[in-house]
Scaffold this motif. Structure first.
Motif, short mmCIF file in Angstrom:
data_model
loop_
_atom_site.label_atom_id
_atom_site.label_comp_id
_atom_site.label_asym_id
_atom_site.label_seq_id
_atom_site.Cartn_x
_atom_site.Cartn_y
_atom_site.Cartn_z
N ASN A 16 0.84 -1.20 0.00
CA ASN A 16 0.00 0.00 0.00
C ASN A 16 0.88 1.25 0.00
N LEU A 17 0.25 2.40 0.03
CA LEU A 17 0.95 3.68 -0.08
C LEU A 17 1.96 3.89 1.05
N ASP A 18 1.54 3.67 2.29
CA ASP A 18 2.44 3.86 3.43
C ASP A 18 3.63 2.90 3.36
N SER A 19 3.38 1.68 2.95
CA SER A 19 4.46 0.70 2.83
C SER A 19 5.42 1.09 1.72
N LEU A 20 4.90 1.69 0.66
CA LEU A 20 5.75 2.14 -0.44
C LEU A 20 6.70 3.24 0.03
N VAL A 21 6.20 4.19 0.81
CA VAL A 21 7.05 5.26 1.35
C VAL A 21 8.15 4.65 2.22
N TRP A 22 7.80 3.73 3.09
CA TRP A 22 8.77 3.07 3.96
C TRP A 22 9.78 2.29 3.13
N TYR A 23 9.29 1.53 2.16
CA TYR A 23 10.13 0.69 1.30
C TYR A 23 11.17 1.53 0.57
N ALA A 24 10.76 2.65 0.01
CA ALA A 24 11.68 3.52 -0.72
C ALA A 24 12.77 4.05 0.21
N MET A 25 12.39 4.40 1.43
CA MET A 25 13.36 4.97 2.37
C MET A 25 14.30 3.92 2.94
N GLU A 26 13.75 2.82 3.38
CA GLU A 26 14.56 1.81 4.07
C GLU A 26 15.38 0.93 3.13
N ILE A 27 14.81 0.54 2.03
CA ILE A 27 15.51 -0.36 1.12
C ILE A 27 16.41 0.41 0.15
N TYR A 28 15.92 1.52 -0.37
CA TYR A 28 16.66 2.27 -1.39
C TYR A 28 17.27 3.57 -0.86
N ASP A 29 17.01 3.93 0.39
CA ASP A 29 17.49 5.19 0.98
C ASP A 29 17.10 6.38 0.11
N LEU A 30 15.85 6.36 -0.34
CA LEU A 30 15.33 7.39 -1.23
C LEU A 30 14.08 7.99 -0.60
N PRO A 31 14.17 9.24 -0.11
CA PRO A 31 12.99 9.86 0.51
C PRO A 31 11.98 10.28 -0.55
N ILE A 32 10.85 9.64 -0.55
CA ILE A 32 9.79 9.95 -1.51
C ILE A 32 8.53 10.27 -0.72
N SER A 33 7.87 11.35 -1.09
CA SER A 33 6.65 11.76 -0.40
C SER A 33 5.43 11.10 -1.03
N LYS A 34 4.34 11.11 -0.28
CA LYS A 34 3.08 10.59 -0.81
C LYS A 34 2.62 11.41 -2.00
N ILE A 35 2.87 12.72 -1.97
CA ILE A 35 2.49 13.58 -3.09
C ILE A 35 3.21 13.14 -4.36
N SER A 36 4.51 12.83 -4.25
CA SER A 36 5.28 12.37 -5.41
C SER A 36 4.71 11.08 -5.97
N ILE A 37 4.27 10.22 -5.07
CA ILE A 37 3.69 8.94 -5.50
C ILE A 37 2.37 9.19 -6.23
N TYR A 38 1.52 10.05 -5.66
CA TYR A 38 0.25 10.37 -6.32
C TYR A 38 0.49 10.96 -7.70
N ARG A 39 1.49 11.83 -7.83
CA ARG A 39 1.81 12.44 -9.13
C ARG A 39 2.28 11.38 -10.12
N ALA A 40 3.09 10.43 -9.65
CA ALA A 40 3.59 9.37 -10.52
C ALA A 40 2.44 8.47 -11.00
#
Length: 76
Positions: A16-40
């Motif tokens: 889900n969305l919250d897991s995607l934000v966590w996944y990007a940060m923890e696995i890839y060390d890439l801070p991505i916001s929910k807004i960026s995800i919605y735009r994508a």
């Protein structure tokens, strides 16, 4: 002393969305916001599906999207 297990990719096919934000940060060390995800999602660069009103993302699609995003940002 308690040992902390290494980070592992989720075993699920969808997250889900919250897991995607966590996944990007923890696995890839890439801070991505929910807004960026919605735009994508809106632009079509990140495929998603809706179930019970919640956005769900296929892990393989997320990995491709993150790798493309990190390359644009000058990452690995």
């Amino acid at each position: 002393m308690e040992t902390i297990p290494p980070l592992q990719k989720p075993k699920r096919k969808f997250i889900n969305l919250d897991s995607l934000v966590w996944y990007a940060m923890e696995i890839y060390d890439l801070p991505i916001s929910k807004i960026s995800i919605y735009r994508a999602v809106k632009s079509g660069s990140l495929p998603s599906t809706k179930k019970n009103g919640r956005l769900l993302f296929r892990i393989t699609d997320v990995e491709k999207w993150i790798e493309g995003t990190s390359e644009k940002m000058g990452g690995a």
